[in-house]
Design a protein around this motif. Structure first.
Motif, PDB file in Angstrom:
ATOM      1  N   ALA A   1       0.824  -1.211   0.000  1.00  0.00           N
ATOM      2  CA  ALA A   1       0.000   0.000   0.000  1.00  0.00           C
ATOM      3  C   ALA A   1       0.855   1.256   0.000  1.00  0.00           C
ATOM      4  CB  ALA A   1      -0.935  -0.012   1.219  1.00  0.00           C
ATOM      5  N   GLN A   2       2.061   1.164   0.546  1.00  0.00           N
ATOM      6  CA  GLN A   2       2.948   2.327   0.613  1.00  0.00           C
ATOM      7  C   GLN A   2       3.833   2.452  -0.627  1.00  0.00           C
ATOM      8  OE1 GLN A   2       2.664   0.007   3.074  1.00  0.00           O
ATOM      9  NE2 GLN A   2       1.342   1.209   4.437  1.00  0.00           N
ATOM     10  N   GLY A   3       3.663   1.567  -1.598  1.00  0.00           N
ATOM     11  CA  GLY A   3       4.454   1.621  -2.819  1.00  0.00           C
ATOM     12  C   GLY A   3       3.968   2.705  -3.763  1.00  0.00           C
ATOM     13  N   GLU A   4       4.832   3.085  -4.693  1.00  0.00           N
ATOM     14  CA  GLU A   4       4.505   4.152  -5.632  1.00  0.00           C
ATOM     15  C   GLU A   4       3.266   3.826  -6.457  1.00  0.00           C
ATOM     16  OE1 GLU A   4       5.852   7.184  -6.145  1.00  0.00           O
ATOM     17  OE2 GLU A   4       7.137   6.891  -4.399  1.00  0.00           O
TER      18      GLU A   4
ATOM     19  N   MET B   1     -14.090  -6.434  -4.564  1.00  0.00           N
ATOM     20  CA  MET B   1     -13.071  -6.452  -5.613  1.00  0.00           C
ATOM     21  C   MET B   1     -11.994  -7.489  -5.316  1.00  0.00           C
ATOM     22  SD  MET B   1     -12.481  -2.362  -5.981  1.00  0.00           S
ATOM     23  CE  MET B   1     -13.870  -1.226  -5.973  1.00  0.00           C
ATOM     24  N   GLY B   2     -11.825  -7.823  -4.036  1.00  0.00           N
ATOM     25  CA  GLY B   2     -10.797  -8.770  -3.625  1.00  0.00           C
ATOM     26  C   GLY B   2     -10.594  -8.688  -2.127  1.00  0.00           C
ATOM     27  N   VAL B   3     -10.141  -9.760  -1.532  1.00  0.00           N
ATOM     28  CA  VAL B   3      -9.946  -9.798  -0.086  1.00  0.00           C
ATOM     29  C   VAL B   3      -8.908  -8.758   0.341  1.00  0.00           C
ATOM     30  CG1 VAL B   3      -9.200 -11.212   1.856  1.00  0.00           C
ATOM     31  CG2 VAL B   3     -10.552 -12.232   0.022  1.00  0.00           C
ATOM     32  N   GLY B   4      -9.286  -7.920   1.320  1.00  0.00           N
ATOM     33  CA  GLY B   4      -8.349  -6.959   1.876  1.00  0.00           C
ATOM     34  C   GLY B   4      -8.206  -5.663   1.103  1.00  0.00           C
TER      35      GLY B   4
ATOM     36  N   HIS C   1      -6.327  -2.096   2.249  1.00  0.00           N
ATOM     37  CA  HIS C   1      -5.188  -1.718   1.399  1.00  0.00           C
ATOM     38  C   HIS C   1      -5.387  -0.313   0.846  1.00  0.00           C
ATOM     39  CE1 HIS C   1      -2.365  -1.804  -1.992  1.00  0.00           C
ATOM     40  NE2 HIS C   1      -1.789  -2.856  -1.430  1.00  0.00           N
ATOM     41  N   LEU C   2      -6.605  -0.005   0.387  1.00  0.00           N
ATOM     42  CA  LEU C   2      -6.894   1.319  -0.158  1.00  0.00           C
ATOM     43  C   LEU C   2      -6.772   2.378   0.924  1.00  0.00           C
ATOM     44  CD1 LEU C   2      -7.802   3.218  -2.388  1.00  0.00           C
ATOM     45  CD2 LEU C   2     -10.172   2.592  -1.866  1.00  0.00           C
TER      46      LEU C   2
ATOM     47  N   MET D   1     -13.258   5.678   6.511  1.00  0.00           N
ATOM     48  CA  MET D   1     -14.661   5.287   6.449  1.00  0.00           C
ATOM     49  C   MET D   1     -14.863   4.055   5.571  1.00  0.00           C
ATOM     50  SD  MET D   1     -17.976   7.706   5.788  1.00  0.00           S
ATOM     51  CE  MET D   1     -17.521   8.133   4.117  1.00  0.00           C
ATOM     52  N   TYR D   2     -14.010   3.873   4.555  1.00  0.00           N
ATOM     53  CA  TYR D   2     -14.134   2.708   3.693  1.00  0.00           C
ATOM     54  C   TYR D   2     -13.918   1.407   4.472  1.00  0.00           C
ATOM     55  CZ  TYR D   2     -13.868   5.945  -0.258  1.00  0.00           C
ATOM     56  OH  TYR D   2     -14.100   6.948  -1.153  1.00  0.00           O
ATOM     57  N   VAL D   3     -13.224   1.500   5.599  1.00  0.00           N
ATOM     58  CA  VAL D   3     -13.006   0.326   6.430  1.00  0.00           C
ATOM     59  C   VAL D   3     -14.012   0.270   7.575  1.00  0.00           C
ATOM     60  CG1 VAL D   3     -11.365  -0.825   7.988  1.00  0.00           C
ATOM     61  CG2 VAL D   3     -10.556   0.205   5.856  1.00  0.00           C
TER      62      VAL D   3
END
Length: 252
Positions: free
Chosen positions: A184-187, A232-235, A239-240, A218-220
């Motif tokens: 998640a911290q990647g470019e 869309m996928g687990v996690g 991650h977002l 809020m998304y979490v």
């Protein structure tokens, strides 16, 4: 002698580089080596690769796949049952979305003016902008909500279709990024978080980094948003959120 890395890549439809990466991180290490030291895979290795690719397709991060497969109490049959259940659920969701898309296409073809609810039917009841008023109330002001209402009131059917297309394109690319194990911290992830922020600012309301970070939380925290992104996928939701936060730190 088993199978070479090139043969396995051909069987599975992955790159040799991917197999090398799986070996380097301990996710799939070949059972043997040739006399020249080249990787050689046996049937058990191919079975493990199949399970890895199933989980990857379902959106599991590679570190979670490793935990699942290396559980000493895990049963290969249980992996297949779990994957079958997840795939069945995904198929049902995709069929529902396909039906909604067909409805939108038919309405466009016949010139039917869709209601606001119908415009977002393709997202079921989990459209991420559907709760803009709740987000506005959370921040204690009214400017964002008022601006969103002002903008969307003038949108045409073509505008709504473009919004949906942009969301679908971004969602597919972000899900693939998460499935590939990108941090998640990647470019790459932070750039997509910035794209997400720009989409909101372009179509709905000005979304500065502080507000975007609140949205990420809020998304979490909100189960409806979390369900939308995790579909869309687990996690994906977590991650977002993390990539939004990292992007805000990078930009501010």
């Amino acid at each position: 002698m088993g199978y070479s890395v090139g043969q396995v890549a051909g069987f599975a439809g992955v790159t040799v580089r991917t197999l090398h990466h799986y070996d380097e991180i301990g996710l799939l290490s070949p059972s043997g080596r040739s006399g020249a030291g080249h990787r050689r895979y046996d049937d058990a290795d191919l079975d493990r690769l199949q399970r890895i690719l199933f989980y990857r397709e379902l959106g599991f991060p590679l570190d979670e796949v490793a935990v699942l497969l290396d559980d000493p109490e895990s049963d290969p049959r249980e992996h297949l049952r779990r994957q079958h259940a997840l795939l069945t659920d995904r198929i049902a969701r995709l069929q529902q979305m396909a039906k909604a898309v067909e409805h939108a296409m038919e309405a466009k073809k016949m010139g039917i003016n869709l209601t606001p609810e119908e415009k977002f039917e393709v997202f079921g009841d989990k459209d991420p902008e559907q709760y803009a008023e709740e987000a506005e109330q959370r921040w204690g002001g009214t400017e964002a909500y008022a601006e969103s209402q002002r903008r969307v009131s003038g949108y045409t059917k073509a505008d709504w279709q473009r919004i949906q297309d942009e969301v679908a394109d971004w969602s597919a690319r972000y899900a693939a990024l998460v499935a590939a194990g990108e941090p998640a911290q990647g470019e790459a992830a932070m750039d997509m978080a910035e794209e997400h922020r720009q989409h909101i600012s372009t179509w709905f309301y000005d979304c500065p980094y502080e507000m975007h970070t609140c949205l990420g939380d809020m998304y979490v925290a909100d189960e409806r948003f979390k369900a939308f992104y995790d579909a869309m996928g687990v996690g994906v939701a977590e991650h977002l959120r993390d990539s939004i936060t990292a992007n805000a730190v990078r930009k501010v």
